[in-house]
Design a protein around this motif. Structure first.
Motif, mmCIF file in Angstrom:
data_model
loop_
_atom_site.group_PDB
_atom_site.id
_atom_site.type_symbol
_atom_site.label_atom_id
_atom_site.label_comp_id
_atom_site.label_asym_id
_atom_site.label_seq_id
_atom_site.Cartn_x
_atom_site.Cartn_y
_atom_site.Cartn_z
ATOM 1 N N ASP A 22 0.809 -1.224 0.000
ATOM 2 C CA ASP A 22 0.000 0.000 0.000
ATOM 3 C C ASP A 22 0.843 1.275 0.000
ATOM 4 N N GLY A 23 2.181 1.144 0.030
ATOM 5 C CA GLY A 23 3.069 2.304 -0.048
ATOM 6 C C GLY A 23 3.157 3.143 1.209
ATOM 7 N N THR A 24 2.737 2.586 2.347
ATOM 8 C CA THR A 24 2.787 3.357 3.593
ATOM 9 C C THR A 24 3.851 2.858 4.564
ATOM 10 N N GLY A 25 4.693 1.932 4.142
ATOM 11 C CA GLY A 25 5.698 1.400 5.046
ATOM 12 C C GLY A 25 6.799 0.663 4.316
ATOM 13 N N TRP A 26 7.657 0.019 5.119
ATOM 14 C CA TRP A 26 8.797 -0.719 4.575
ATOM 15 C C TRP A 26 8.915 -2.047 5.307
ATOM 16 N N ILE A 27 9.348 -3.082 4.586
ATOM 17 C CA ILE A 27 9.475 -4.440 5.121
ATOM 18 C C ILE A 27 10.925 -4.891 5.019
ATOM 19 N N GLY A 28 11.412 -5.561 6.052
ATOM 20 C CA GLY A 28 12.739 -6.154 6.029
ATOM 21 C C GLY A 28 12.669 -7.578 6.559
ATOM 22 N N LEU A 29 13.477 -8.472 5.983
ATOM 23 C CA LEU A 29 13.562 -9.830 6.490
ATOM 24 C C LEU A 29 14.949 -10.386 6.214
ATOM 25 N N GLY A 30 15.345 -11.349 7.029
ATOM 26 C CA GLY A 30 16.677 -11.922 6.877
ATOM 27 C C GLY A 30 16.752 -13.306 7.464
ATOM 28 N N ARG A 31 17.983 -13.802 7.490
ATOM 29 C CA ARG A 31 18.228 -15.131 8.050
ATOM 30 C C ARG A 31 19.683 -15.236 8.489
ATOM 31 N N GLN A 32 19.959 -16.259 9.277
ATOM 32 C CA GLN A 32 21.328 -16.618 9.630
ATOM 33 C C GLN A 32 21.512 -18.090 9.292
ATOM 34 N N ASN A 33 22.679 -18.419 8.781
ATOM 35 C CA ASN A 33 22.943 -19.808 8.404
ATOM 36 C C ASN A 33 23.067 -20.731 9.605
ATOM 37 N N ARG A 34 23.653 -20.235 10.685
ATOM 38 C CA ARG A 34 23.948 -21.115 11.815
ATOM 39 C C ARG A 34 22.924 -21.047 12.941
ATOM 40 N N TYR A 35 21.937 -20.167 12.837
ATOM 41 C CA TYR A 35 20.989 -19.975 13.928
ATOM 42 C C TYR A 35 19.569 -19.922 13.374
ATOM 43 N N GLY A 36 18.595 -20.107 14.236
ATOM 44 C CA GLY A 36 17.204 -20.097 13.822
ATOM 45 C C GLY A 36 16.564 -18.730 13.863
ATOM 46 N N ASP A 37 17.315 -17.729 14.364
ATOM 47 C CA ASP A 37 16.768 -16.378 14.376
ATOM 48 C C ASP A 37 17.822 -15.367 13.939
ATOM 49 N N VAL A 38 17.366 -14.157 13.652
ATOM 50 C CA VAL A 38 18.247 -13.113 13.123
ATOM 51 C C VAL A 38 17.766 -11.764 13.647
ATOM 52 N N GLY A 39 18.702 -10.846 13.882
ATOM 53 C CA GLY A 39 18.336 -9.487 14.281
ATOM 54 C C GLY A 39 18.010 -8.665 13.039
ATOM 55 N N ILE A 40 16.845 -8.021 13.039
ATOM 56 C CA ILE A 40 16.437 -7.200 11.892
ATOM 57 C C ILE A 40 15.997 -5.828 12.400
ATOM 58 N N SER A 41 16.544 -4.773 11.796
ATOM 59 C CA SER A 41 16.041 -3.417 12.015
ATOM 60 C C SER A 41 15.577 -2.895 10.663
ATOM 61 N N VAL A 42 14.538 -2.041 10.692
ATOM 62 C CA VAL A 42 13.944 -1.558 9.449
ATOM 63 C C VAL A 42 13.662 -0.071 9.615
ATOM 64 N N TYR A 43 13.845 0.703 8.529
ATOM 65 C CA TYR A 43 13.463 2.105 8.567
ATOM 66 C C TYR A 43 12.719 2.471 7.299
ATOM 67 N N VAL A 44 11.879 3.499 7.416
ATOM 68 C CA VAL A 44 11.131 3.997 6.273
ATOM 69 C C VAL A 44 11.280 5.515 6.226
ATOM 70 N N ILE A 45 11.442 6.044 5.031
ATOM 71 C CA ILE A 45 11.495 7.487 4.835
ATOM 72 C C ILE A 45 10.109 7.897 4.356
#
Length: 118
Positions: free
Chosen positions: A92-115
Protein backbone atom coordinates in the motif's frame (compact mmCIF):
# COMPACT_ATOMS: atom_id res chain seq x y z
CA UNK A 1 34.56 -17.95 -0.59
CA UNK A 2 33.45 -16.86 2.88
CA UNK A 3 35.40 -13.60 2.55
CA UNK A 4 33.72 -12.83 -0.79
CA UNK A 5 30.30 -13.31 0.76
CA UNK A 6 31.11 -10.86 3.57
CA UNK A 7 32.30 -8.16 1.16
CA UNK A 8 29.74 -8.60 -1.64
CA UNK A 9 26.93 -6.57 0.04
CA UNK A 10 29.32 -3.70 0.79
CA UNK A 11 30.55 -3.65 -2.80
CA UNK A 12 26.97 -3.70 -4.12
CA UNK A 13 25.99 -0.79 -1.88
CA UNK A 14 29.08 1.17 -2.94
CA UNK A 15 28.37 0.45 -6.60
CA UNK A 16 24.74 1.56 -6.26
CA UNK A 17 25.84 4.75 -4.50
CA UNK A 18 28.38 5.51 -7.21
CA UNK A 19 25.81 4.83 -9.93
CA UNK A 20 23.24 7.09 -8.27
CA UNK A 21 25.80 9.88 -7.94
CA UNK A 22 26.73 9.53 -11.61
CA UNK A 23 23.08 9.63 -12.69
CA UNK A 24 22.37 12.72 -10.60
CA UNK A 25 25.47 14.43 -11.99
CA UNK A 26 24.41 13.57 -15.55
CA UNK A 27 20.97 15.19 -15.26
CA UNK A 28 21.10 18.75 -16.56
CA UNK A 29 19.78 21.34 -14.14
CA UNK A 30 18.58 24.87 -14.67
CA UNK A 31 20.88 27.65 -13.55
CA UNK A 32 20.65 28.05 -9.78
CA UNK A 33 18.76 24.75 -9.34
CA UNK A 34 19.68 22.49 -6.43
CA UNK A 35 18.77 19.04 -5.18
CA UNK A 36 15.92 18.75 -2.70
CA UNK A 37 16.97 18.62 0.94
CA UNK A 38 14.88 16.91 3.64
CA UNK A 39 13.63 20.34 4.76
CA UNK A 40 12.29 20.89 1.22
CA UNK A 41 10.15 17.73 1.26
CA UNK A 42 6.77 18.31 2.95
CA UNK A 43 6.31 16.06 5.97
CA UNK A 44 9.77 14.44 5.63
CA UNK A 45 10.34 11.96 8.45
CA UNK A 46 12.39 8.82 9.07
CA UNK A 47 10.73 6.16 11.22
CA UNK A 48 12.88 3.30 12.54
CA UNK A 49 11.91 -0.10 13.88
CA UNK A 50 14.82 -0.93 16.22
CA UNK A 51 16.71 -4.20 16.01
CA UNK A 52 14.91 -7.27 17.35
CA UNK A 53 15.65 -10.96 17.03
CA UNK A 54 12.98 -12.81 15.05
CA UNK A 55 12.81 -16.28 13.48
CA UNK A 56 14.55 -16.59 10.11
CA UNK A 57 12.50 -15.22 7.17
CA UNK A 58 10.05 -13.37 9.46
CA UNK A 59 8.95 -10.05 7.95
CA UNK A 60 9.32 -6.94 10.12
CA UNK A 61 7.29 -3.94 8.98
CA UNK A 62 7.56 -0.27 9.94
CA UNK A 63 4.83 2.17 8.88
CA UNK A 64 4.65 5.89 8.20
CA UNK A 65 2.43 8.00 10.43
CA UNK A 66 -1.16 8.52 9.21
CA UNK A 67 -1.37 10.70 6.11
CA UNK A 68 2.21 10.05 4.97
CA UNK A 69 3.60 7.75 2.27
CA UNK A 70 6.89 5.87 2.00
CA UNK A 71 9.37 7.47 -0.39
CA UNK A 72 12.24 5.15 0.54
CA UNK A 73 13.53 2.82 3.22
CA UNK A 74 15.91 0.07 4.14
CA UNK A 75 16.70 -2.79 6.49
CA UNK A 76 19.68 -4.35 8.22
CA UNK A 77 20.32 -7.96 9.24
CA UNK A 78 22.45 -8.24 12.38
CA UNK A 79 24.23 -11.19 13.92
CA UNK A 80 26.91 -13.73 13.13
CA UNK A 81 26.56 -14.77 9.49
CA UNK A 82 23.36 -12.67 9.10
CA UNK A 83 22.00 -12.18 5.58
CA UNK A 84 19.43 -9.59 4.53
CA UNK A 85 16.95 -11.47 2.36
CA UNK A 86 14.53 -8.66 1.51
CA UNK A 87 14.04 -4.91 1.85
CA UNK A 88 11.05 -3.44 0.01
CA UNK A 89 8.00 -1.15 0.37
CA UNK A 90 4.64 -2.42 1.58
CA UNK A 91 2.01 -3.05 -1.10
CA UNK A 92 0.00 0.00 0.00
CA UNK A 93 3.07 2.30 -0.05
CA UNK A 94 2.79 3.36 3.59
CA UNK A 95 5.70 1.40 5.05
CA UNK A 96 8.80 -0.72 4.57
CA UNK A 97 9.47 -4.44 5.12
CA UNK A 98 12.74 -6.15 6.03
CA UNK A 99 13.56 -9.83 6.49
CA UNK A 100 16.68 -11.92 6.88
CA UNK A 101 18.23 -15.13 8.05
CA UNK A 102 21.33 -16.62 9.63
CA UNK A 103 22.94 -19.81 8.40
CA UNK A 104 23.95 -21.12 11.81
CA UNK A 105 20.99 -19.97 13.93
CA UNK A 106 17.20 -20.10 13.82
CA UNK A 107 16.77 -16.38 14.38
CA UNK A 108 18.25 -13.11 13.12
CA UNK A 109 18.34 -9.49 14.28
CA UNK A 110 16.44 -7.20 11.89
CA UNK A 111 16.04 -3.42 12.02
CA UNK A 112 13.94 -1.56 9.45
CA UNK A 113 13.46 2.10 8.57
CA UNK A 114 11.13 4.00 6.27
CA UNK A 115 11.49 7.49 4.84
CA UNK A 116 8.10 9.18 4.83
CA UNK A 117 6.64 12.33 3.29
CA UNK A 118 3.22 13.97 3.04
Amino acid sequence: MHLKRLWAPSLAVAACGALAAALVAAVPQAAGARAAAPADIPGYQIVKLPNANVPNFTRRTVRCPAGKRAIGGGAEAQGADAILVGSFPTDDGTGWIGLGRQNRYGDVGISVYVICAS
